[in-house]
Design a protein around this motif. Structure first.
Motif, PDB file in Angstrom:
ATOM      1  N   TRP A  38      19.024 -28.358  53.542  1.00 51.85           N
ATOM      2  CA  TRP A  38      18.816 -29.794  53.403  1.00 51.85           C
ATOM      3  C   TRP A  38      18.428 -30.337  54.775  1.00 51.85           C
ATOM      4  O   TRP A  38      19.087 -30.061  55.784  1.00 51.85           O
ATOM      5  N   ARG A  83      16.900 -34.138  56.642  1.00 47.83           N
ATOM      6  CA  ARG A  83      16.788 -35.576  56.416  1.00 47.83           C
ATOM      7  C   ARG A  83      15.895 -36.190  57.483  1.00 47.83           C
ATOM      8  O   ARG A  83      15.762 -35.664  58.594  1.00 47.83           O
ATOM      9  N   TYR A  96      16.289 -37.440  52.141  1.00 43.82           N
ATOM     10  CA  TYR A  96      16.821 -36.086  52.210  1.00 43.82           C
ATOM     11  C   TYR A  96      15.868 -35.138  51.479  1.00 43.82           C
ATOM     12  O   TYR A  96      15.477 -35.390  50.335  1.00 43.82           O
TER      13      TYR A  96
END
Length: 119
Positions: free
Chosen positions: A36, A38, A93
């Motif tokens: 992940w 962002r 994200y």
């Protein structure tokens, strides 16, 4: 080709929680690592969390103790449980995956999901 579809973003008050999901579909032999990232307005994209095929995890210092990354290999899905959210967690994200197909390594990105934390 591989498609990554994120979901679970939204608006939440500071101190609240959200759970992001990212499902991978398409043609591949295996998924090695999932991550992940962002990106906040005016800032560079940053790595938030990584989980390997062996379920080893790593986190950015800014989210340690608050975020948890996990994956369901049977569903080719990665999750990001975000607790104790802060305003500075506001960002788009993105899910990222390293896949193997025909002996090659390929990286894919999702389209992103917006997380907004209000005070």
């Amino acid at each position: 080709q591989v498609q990554l579809v994120e979901s679970g973003g939204g608006l939440v008050q500071a101190g609240g929680s959200l759970r992001l999901s990212c499902a991978a579909s398409g043609t591949f032999f295996s998924i090695i690592a999932m991550r992940w990232y962002r990106q906040a307005p005016g800032k560079e994209r940053e790595l938030v969390a990584t989980i390997t095929g062996g379920l080893s995890t790593n986190y950015a210092d800014s989210v340690k103790g608050r975020f948890t990354i996990s994956r369901d290999n049977a569903k080719n899905t990665v999750y990001l449980q975000m607790n104790s959210l802060k305003r500075e967690d506001t960002a788009v994200y993105y899910c990222n995956a390293d896949t193997v197909r025909d002996g090659g390594l390929y990286k894919y990105w999702g389209q992103g999901t917006q997380v907004t934390v209000s005070s």
